[in-house]
Scaffold this motif. Structure first.
Motif, PDB file in Angstrom:
ATOM      1  N   LEU A 167       0.831  -1.208   0.000  1.00 20.45           N
ATOM      2  CA  LEU A 167       0.000   0.000   0.000  1.00 20.45           C
ATOM      3  C   LEU A 167       0.862   1.253   0.000  1.00 20.45           C
ATOM      4  CD1 LEU A 167      -2.785   1.360   0.261  1.00 20.45           C
ATOM      5  CD2 LEU A 167      -2.557   1.126   2.750  1.00 20.45           C
ATOM      6  N   ILE A 168       1.908   1.262   0.819  1.00 19.81           N
ATOM      7  CA  ILE A 168       2.787   2.428   0.899  1.00 19.81           C
ATOM      8  C   ILE A 168       3.452   2.715  -0.436  1.00 19.81           C
ATOM      9  CG2 ILE A 168       4.937   3.287   1.922  1.00 19.81           C
ATOM     10  CD1 ILE A 168       4.111   1.744   4.480  1.00 19.81           C
ATOM     11  N   ILE A 169       3.961   1.674  -1.098  1.00 23.12           N
ATOM     12  CA  ILE A 169       4.673   1.868  -2.362  1.00 23.12           C
ATOM     13  C   ILE A 169       3.733   2.369  -3.457  1.00 23.12           C
ATOM     14  CG2 ILE A 169       5.843   0.623  -4.232  1.00 23.12           C
ATOM     15  CD1 ILE A 169       7.227  -1.043  -2.105  1.00 23.12           C
ATOM     16  N   VAL A 170       2.559   1.773  -3.563  1.00 20.32           N
ATOM     17  CA  VAL A 170       1.613   2.177  -4.617  1.00 20.32           C
ATOM     18  C   VAL A 170       1.183   3.625  -4.434  1.00 20.32           C
ATOM     19  CG1 VAL A 170      -0.688   1.785  -5.550  1.00 20.32           C
ATOM     20  CG2 VAL A 170       0.801  -0.161  -5.065  1.00 20.32           C
ATOM     21  N   VAL A 171       0.739   3.973  -3.229  1.00 16.99           N
ATOM     22  CA  VAL A 171       0.253   5.336  -2.978  1.00 16.99           C
ATOM     23  C   VAL A 171       1.390   6.347  -3.080  1.00 16.99           C
ATOM     24  CG1 VAL A 171      -0.822   6.851  -1.270  1.00 16.99           C
ATOM     25  CG2 VAL A 171      -1.650   4.509  -1.554  1.00 16.99           C
ATOM     26  N   SER A 197       1.513   9.313  -5.863  1.00 16.60           N
ATOM     27  CA  SER A 197       1.455  10.669  -5.321  1.00 16.60           C
ATOM     28  C   SER A 197       2.734  11.433  -5.630  1.00 16.60           C
ATOM     29  CB  SER A 197       1.235  10.614  -3.807  1.00 16.60           C
ATOM     30  OG  SER A 197       0.047   9.925  -3.478  1.00 16.60           O
ATOM     31  N   GLY A 198       3.885  10.769  -5.472  1.00 14.01           N
ATOM     32  CA  GLY A 198       5.153  11.431  -5.754  1.00 14.01           C
ATOM     33  C   GLY A 198       5.267  11.862  -7.210  1.00 14.01           C
ATOM     34  N   TYR A 199       4.807  11.012  -8.120  1.00 12.39           N
ATOM     35  CA  TYR A 199       4.855  11.364  -9.542  1.00 12.39           C
ATOM     36  C   TYR A 199       3.936  12.538  -9.845  1.00 12.39           C
ATOM     37  CZ  TYR A 199       4.364  10.973 -14.602  1.00 12.39           C
ATOM     38  OH  TYR A 199       4.325  11.245 -15.946  1.00 12.39           O
ATOM     39  N   ALA A 200       2.726  12.515  -9.285  1.00 15.21           N
ATOM     40  CA  ALA A 200       1.776  13.611  -9.527  1.00 15.21           C
ATOM     41  C   ALA A 200       2.296  14.927  -8.962  1.00 15.21           C
ATOM     42  CB  ALA A 200       0.426  13.262  -8.901  1.00 15.21           C
ATOM     43  N   ILE A 201       2.889  14.897  -7.783  1.00  8.96           N
ATOM     44  CA  ILE A 201       3.401  16.127  -7.177  1.00  8.96           C
ATOM     45  C   ILE A 201       4.601  16.655  -7.950  1.00  8.96           C
ATOM     46  CG2 ILE A 201       4.536  17.040  -5.114  1.00  8.96           C
ATOM     47  CD1 ILE A 201       2.782  15.096  -3.475  1.00  8.96           C
ATOM     48  N   ALA A 202       5.504  15.756  -8.339  1.00  8.66           N
ATOM     49  CA  ALA A 202       6.719  16.185  -9.041  1.00  8.66           C
ATOM     50  C   ALA A 202       6.418  16.768 -10.413  1.00  8.66           C
ATOM     51  CB  ALA A 202       7.677  15.006  -9.179  1.00  8.66           C
ATOM     52  N   ARG A 203       5.376  16.260 -11.061  1.00 13.93           N
ATOM     53  CA  ARG A 203       5.052  16.731 -12.414  1.00 13.93           C
ATOM     54  C   ARG A 203       3.861  17.689 -12.440  1.00 13.93           C
ATOM     55  NH1 ARG A 203       9.605  15.363 -13.275  1.00 13.93           N
ATOM     56  NH2 ARG A 203      10.267  13.712 -14.714  1.00 13.93           N
ATOM     57  N   VAL A 225       3.316   6.467   3.973  1.00 11.28           N
ATOM     58  CA  VAL A 225       3.311   7.234   2.727  1.00 11.28           C
ATOM     59  C   VAL A 225       3.926   8.618   2.900  1.00 11.28           C
ATOM     60  CG1 VAL A 225       1.310   6.039   1.776  1.00 11.28           C
ATOM     61  CG2 VAL A 225       0.963   8.090   3.160  1.00 11.28           C
ATOM     62  N   GLN A 226       4.017   9.098   4.122  1.00  9.80           N
ATOM     63  CA  GLN A 226       4.569  10.441   4.339  1.00  9.80           C
ATOM     64  C   GLN A 226       6.037  10.496   3.917  1.00  9.80           C
ATOM     65  OE1 GLN A 226       3.808  10.796   8.509  1.00  9.80           O
ATOM     66  NE2 GLN A 226       1.596  10.617   8.253  1.00  9.80           N
ATOM     67  N   SER A 227       6.841   9.597   4.427  1.00 10.82           N
ATOM     68  CA  SER A 227       8.243   9.561   4.006  1.00 10.82           C
ATOM     69  C   SER A 227       8.373   9.015   2.590  1.00 10.82           C
ATOM     70  CB  SER A 227       9.059   8.704   4.971  1.00 10.82           C
ATOM     71  OG  SER A 227       8.544   7.380   5.035  1.00 10.82           O
ATOM     72  N   GLY A 228       7.463   8.110   2.201  1.00 17.81           N
ATOM     73  CA  GLY A 228       7.507   7.564   0.847  1.00 17.81           C
ATOM     74  C   GLY A 228       7.323   8.638  -0.209  1.00 17.81           C
ATOM     75  N   VAL A 229       6.394   9.560   0.010  1.00 19.16           N
ATOM     76  CA  VAL A 229       6.175  10.661  -0.933  1.00 19.16           C
ATOM     77  C   VAL A 229       7.405  11.547  -1.011  1.00 19.16           C
ATOM     78  CG1 VAL A 229       4.843  12.776  -1.287  1.00 19.16           C
ATOM     79  CG2 VAL A 229       3.663  10.649  -0.725  1.00 19.16           C
ATOM     80  N   LEU A 230       8.069  11.758   0.109  1.00 16.15           N
ATOM     81  CA  LEU A 230       9.299  12.559   0.113  1.00 16.15           C
ATOM     82  C   LEU A 230      10.355  11.939  -0.803  1.00 16.15           C
ATOM     83  CD1 LEU A 230      11.189  14.770   1.289  1.00 16.15           C
ATOM     84  CD2 LEU A 230      11.701  13.178   3.142  1.00 16.15           C
ATOM     85  N   PHE A 231      10.563  10.629  -0.681  1.00 17.54           N
ATOM     86  CA  PHE A 231      11.568   9.957  -1.500  1.00 17.54           C
ATOM     87  C   PHE A 231      11.180   9.951  -2.976  1.00 17.54           C
ATOM     88  CE2 PHE A 231      12.737   7.732   2.564  1.00 17.54           C
ATOM     89  CZ  PHE A 231      14.026   8.230   2.624  1.00 17.54           C
ATOM     90  N   TYR A 232       9.939   9.565  -3.261  1.00 17.49           N
ATOM     91  CA  TYR A 232       9.519   9.441  -4.657  1.00 17.49           C
ATOM     92  C   TYR A 232       9.474  10.808  -5.359  1.00 17.49           C
ATOM     93  CZ  TYR A 232       8.314   4.483  -4.576  1.00 17.49           C
ATOM     94  OH  TYR A 232       8.380   3.116  -4.517  1.00 17.49           O
ATOM     95  N   ALA A 270      13.148   0.235  -3.724  1.00 20.81           N
ATOM     96  CA  ALA A 270      13.840  -0.692  -2.829  1.00 20.81           C
ATOM     97  C   ALA A 270      14.103  -0.046  -1.477  1.00 20.81           C
ATOM     98  CB  ALA A 270      15.153  -1.138  -3.464  1.00 20.81           C
ATOM     99  N   THR A 271      14.439   1.239  -1.467  1.00 21.75           N
ATOM    100  CA  THR A 271      14.696   1.934  -0.211  1.00 21.75           C
ATOM    101  C   THR A 271      13.442   2.030   0.634  1.00 21.75           C
ATOM    102  OG1 THR A 271      16.432   3.235  -1.268  1.00 21.75           O
ATOM    103  CG2 THR A 271      15.534   4.079   0.795  1.00 21.75           C
ATOM    104  N   VAL A 272      12.350   2.470   0.023  1.00 19.16           N
ATOM    105  CA  VAL A 272      11.076   2.571   0.743  1.00 19.16           C
ATOM    106  C   VAL A 272      10.634   1.204   1.233  1.00 19.16           C
ATOM    107  CG1 VAL A 272       8.640   3.181   0.496  1.00 19.16           C
ATOM    108  CG2 VAL A 272      10.387   4.632  -0.526  1.00 19.16           C
ATOM    109  N   LEU A 273      10.842   0.191   0.410  1.00 18.36           N
ATOM    110  CA  LEU A 273      10.471  -1.174   0.780  1.00 18.36           C
ATOM    111  C   LEU A 273      11.223  -1.641   2.021  1.00 18.36           C
ATOM    112  CD1 LEU A 273       9.180  -3.966   0.164  1.00 18.36           C
ATOM    113  CD2 LEU A 273      11.090  -4.390  -1.376  1.00 18.36           C
ATOM    114  N   VAL A 274      12.537  -1.466   2.025  1.00 15.40           N
ATOM    115  CA  VAL A 274      13.351  -1.959   3.140  1.00 15.40           C
ATOM    116  C   VAL A 274      13.062  -1.193   4.423  1.00 15.40           C
ATOM    117  CG1 VAL A 274      15.703  -2.185   4.006  1.00 15.40           C
ATOM    118  CG2 VAL A 274      15.176  -2.831   1.652  1.00 15.40           C
ATOM    119  N   LEU A 275      13.046   0.137   4.347  1.00 15.94           N
ATOM    120  CA  LEU A 275      12.854   0.947   5.553  1.00 15.94           C
ATOM    121  C   LEU A 275      11.516   0.661   6.219  1.00 15.94           C
ATOM    122  CD1 LEU A 275      14.336   4.387   4.408  1.00 15.94           C
ATOM    123  CD2 LEU A 275      15.418   2.611   5.788  1.00 15.94           C
ATOM    124  N   ASN A 276      10.469   0.554   5.428  1.00 19.23           N
ATOM    125  CA  ASN A 276       9.150   0.312   6.004  1.00 19.23           C
ATOM    126  C   ASN A 276       8.976  -1.133   6.459  1.00 19.23           C
ATOM    127  OD1 ASN A 276       7.248   2.806   5.698  1.00 19.23           O
ATOM    128  ND2 ASN A 276       8.401   2.735   3.795  1.00 19.23           N
TER     129      ASN A 276
END
Length: 272
Positions: free
Chosen positions: A79-83, A87-93, A146-153, A192-198
């Motif tokens: 769930l964290i990776i998908v969201v 979200s990260g792609y939409a925010i960045a673009r 997803v909070q830290s995940g969005v930061l990374f993505y 991979a980073t988000v996956l491992v940390l979470n």
């Protein structure tokens, strides 16, 4: 120059010993009998004793606990990776003030400690009948992750050249197609980073399962280990044997994925 290298090596060696000491104690206690533990806590055992592992496996329903931990960890991380990726792609673009506001809302959630929200979350879960279920705890882990995940993505996507997407759009590729075929394969390091940390956090977490998973059939490994300690007695050797068995899957996973962590953190946190 040589003396400086020796000092650095000595400091690194000391830090490694400090970080490895808890693992040493865990293995030591798991191999000792109760009498040997009582005689000397840090002394080596007279012989390797694997009976604690067998006893802990039988008395604590280890297969059931590790299954619950796997279900909660895998579903929450998915769930964290998908969201986070979407979200990260939409925010960045996005390039609009609205997307920047959403980004700040995600980041502001990282500043709120879990202890502040745990009672409201418990009451909400109780009212929605989400207690003692994998889905209830998965949604909470997903919301915090997803909070830290969005930061990374977001940082990683901002470092990807827009020309690649523009060329694909000229060829007739839609936005979902661009994300799935072009952007998503490029996100492997940060994923991979988000996956491992979470995964490390969720697998080892104790407080949230203690609040949400009170029935025996839903207990995860850290929560099941807690019940080796009673009000008037505790079995340290069985508890440490249980902890060692619970560490094996996540340590193996970390060792397999560690080469992606530094690369993903550097790319996701610095770019953009």
């Amino acid at each position: 120059m040589r003396s400086a290298k020796i000092i650095v090596f000595a400091v690194v060696l000391l830090l490694a010993a400090v970080f490895m000491f808890p693992l040493y104690v865990s293995l030591l206690m798991a191999m000792k009998s109760a009498k040997e533990t009582f005689d000397s806590f840090y002394a080596l055992p007279g012989s390797l004793n694997f009976a604690n592992f067998a006893h802990a496996w039988e008395t604590s329903k280890f297969p059931e606990a590790i299954t619950n931990s796997l279900i909660v960890t895998v579903l929450s991380v998915a769930l964290i990776i998908v969201v986070s990726a979407l979200s990260g792609y939409a925010i960045a673009r996005g390039g609009k003030p609205f997307y920047n506001l959403v980004y700040l809302l995600f980041l502001s959630g990282m500043m709120v400690p879990f202890q502040v929200t745990m009672l409201p979350l418990y009451k909400l879960g109780k009212s929605l009948h989400l207690l003692n279920s994998h889905w209830g705890i998965m949604l909470i882990y997903g919301g915090f992750g997803v909070q830290s995940g969005v930061l990374f993505y977001t940082g990683f996507v901002r470092g990807i050249s827009r020309e690649i997407e523009e060329a694909a759009r000229i060829d007739g590729c839609s936005t979902p197609g661009i994300f799935a075929r072009i952007i998503l394969p490029l996100l492997k390091p940060v994923t991979a980073t988000v996956l491992v940390l979470n995964a490390l956090y969720i697998w080892n977490d104790f407080l949230l399962p203690l609040l949400y998973l009170q029935e025996k059939g839903y207990r995860t490994i850290p929560l099941q280990q807690y019940f080796f300690f009673g009000q008037y007695s505790s079995d340290l050797n069985l508890a440490f044997a249980y902890a060692v068995m619970g560490m094996i899957p996540i340590v193996a996973f970390f060792l397999f994925m560690q080469r992606f962590i530094i690369k993903g953190i550097a790319a996701g946190a610095i770019k953009g």
